[in-house]
Design a protein around this motif. Sequence first.
Motif, short mmCIF file in Angstrom:
data_model
loop_
_atom_site.label_atom_id
_atom_site.label_comp_id
_atom_site.label_asym_id
_atom_site.label_seq_id
_atom_site.Cartn_x
_atom_site.Cartn_y
_atom_site.Cartn_z
N ALA A 1 -6.59 4.03 -1.52
CA ALA A 1 -7.58 4.03 -2.61
C ALA A 1 -8.17 5.42 -2.83
O ALA A 1 -8.47 5.80 -3.96
CB ALA A 1 -8.68 3.02 -2.33
N ASP A 2 -8.33 6.21 -1.77
CA ASP A 2 -8.86 7.56 -1.89
C ASP A 2 -7.86 8.52 -2.54
O ASP A 2 -8.26 9.53 -3.12
CB ASP A 2 -9.18 8.15 -0.50
N THR B 1 -7.61 6.73 2.78
CA THR B 1 -6.95 5.46 2.43
C THR B 1 -6.16 5.66 1.15
O THR B 1 -6.33 6.65 0.43
CB THR B 1 -7.99 4.34 2.21
N ARG C 1 0.83 -1.21 0.00
CA ARG C 1 0.00 0.00 0.00
C ARG C 1 0.87 1.26 0.00
O ARG C 1 0.57 2.23 -0.71
CB ARG C 1 -0.96 -0.02 1.18
#
Length: 181
Positions: free
Chosen positions: A172-173, A170, A20
């Motif tokens: 993803a955001d 996150t 990540r």
Amino acid sequence: MDYQNGVVDMLGDPDDLLSRAASAIATVRRAGGHVGYVRVAFEDADFQAIPPTSRMGARVGTSATAFHNDSPATAVHDRVAPEPGDIIVRKVRVGAFSTTDLDAQLRERGVDTLILAGISTSGVVLSTVRDASDRDYRVLVLADATADREPGVHAFLTERIFPRQADVITVADLEGLLSTR
């Protein structure tokens, strides 16, 4: 922050976290943002300058070899390694600002927004969120690219404390957020 070999190794199974973090770094690079690295590492003189009242000094002193600037344990982990032109600072305290020239380097580049990720949530991330907010940066914390050895502490900080001074998002955001800037 503190994505260095010796600290990453303390987590047990860091693969998902490293993935990540690497993804977030790639997203920032694609958007043309600056990437900065903060690592804790000491020279001999730094160890000698730690006062006996320092709690950090008590922790670091027991593993001085591991935290020495020359130790492979203080190198940034290969999966999230710096590239030429990145900001890299070495600190000798918990937060990213107090013993580095990070603020000056960011200001020279016109940076007003920080996207933070690091190990540990209760250490470097907490200290840096507070200090960055006091320095009037816009602060975003990547909750899923940040970790603590105590998951409950991580959850409490990211859900209850950080939102007072930062936006908690996150990985993803991140892409959507950077594409609107």
